[in-house]
Scaffold this motif. Structure first.
Motif, PDB file in Angstrom:
ATOM      1  N   GLY A  45     -20.077 -58.008 -70.945  1.00  0.00           N
ATOM      2  CA  GLY A  45     -20.102 -56.923 -70.660  1.00  0.00           C
ATOM      3  C   GLY A  45     -19.326 -56.013 -71.993  1.00  0.00           C
ATOM      4  N   HIS A  46     -18.208 -56.418 -72.546  1.00  0.00           N
ATOM      5  CA  HIS A  46     -17.380 -56.439 -73.871  1.00  0.00           C
ATOM      6  C   HIS A  46     -18.156 -56.561 -74.254  1.00  0.00           C
ATOM      7  N   LEU A  47     -19.272 -57.740 -74.660  1.00  0.00           N
ATOM      8  CA  LEU A  47     -20.109 -57.788 -75.857  1.00  0.00           C
ATOM      9  C   LEU A  47     -20.681 -56.627 -76.106  1.00  0.00           C
ATOM     10  N   ALA A  48     -21.557 -56.032 -75.009  1.00  0.00           N
ATOM     11  CA  ALA A  48     -22.500 -55.348 -74.520  1.00  0.00           C
ATOM     12  C   ALA A  48     -22.100 -53.691 -75.107  1.00  0.00           C
ATOM     13  N   GLU A  49     -20.544 -53.463 -74.558  1.00  0.00           N
ATOM     14  CA  GLU A  49     -20.058 -52.471 -75.050  1.00  0.00           C
ATOM     15  C   GLU A  49     -19.718 -52.533 -76.745  1.00  0.00           C
ATOM     16  N   ALA A  50     -19.056 -53.164 -77.108  1.00  0.00           N
ATOM     17  CA  ALA A  50     -18.613 -53.445 -78.940  1.00  0.00           C
ATOM     18  C   ALA A  50     -20.023 -53.140 -79.422  1.00  0.00           C
ATOM     19  N   ALA A  51     -21.005 -53.724 -78.988  1.00  0.00           N
ATOM     20  CA  ALA A  51     -21.966 -53.662 -79.851  1.00  0.00           C
ATOM     21  C   ALA A  51     -23.092 -52.667 -79.309  1.00  0.00           C
ATOM     22  N   TRP A  52     -22.507 -51.885 -78.538  1.00  0.00           N
ATOM     23  CA  TRP A  52     -23.179 -50.548 -78.133  1.00  0.00           C
ATOM     24  C   TRP A  52     -24.745 -50.654 -78.230  1.00  0.00           C
TER      25      TRP A  52
END
Length: 124
Positions: free
Chosen positions: A51-58
């Motif tokens: 979730g963190h990686l995906a949100e940071a990558a949008w």
């Protein structure tokens, strides 16, 4: 807003997965990977990491989870197919989830092996 990325044809997706992300597979228009964990606690840690990686990558994957596994599915919804964006996020997820600092020989020793209280991901 980011421009729409080109969809990669399925045969090229398969070739790239084999070369770049061998634990991932193409199925039903998504690139997918199932991570096995030791418990619900580690399943939640994997979900939060993704979730963190995906949100940071949008760029947002679909996830399915159970007690001891998490399936990550990536497809660029706006492009309606697999793009370079999916490969980049998959590589980042793979590198973070599969990271085992104890094998690197540095100051970070990693989770204790052999003690179920500290069991985390079932590394490949």
């Amino acid at each position: 807003m980011a421009e729409r990325k080109a969809v990669i044809p399925p045969d090229q997706v398969e070739a790239r997965l084999a070369a770049e992300l061998p634990k991932w597979r193409l199925e039903d228009g998504w690139i997918r990977r199932t991570y096995k964990t030791q418990s619900w606690k580690s399943t939640l840690m994997v979900i939060n990491t993704v979730g963190h990686l995906a949100e940071a990558a949008w760029h947002h994957p679909d996830l399915t989870a159970s007690y001891a596994w998490v399936e990550v599915r990536l497809m660029s919804h706006d492009a309606k197919g697999i793009t370079d964006r999916d490969f980049e996020l998959a590589k980042k997820i793979e590198s973070v989830i599969q990271w085992q600092p104890g094998l690197e020989g540095g100051a970070l020793e990693g989770t204790p092996q052999g003690d179920q209280r500290f069991a985390y991901v079932k590394y490949d």
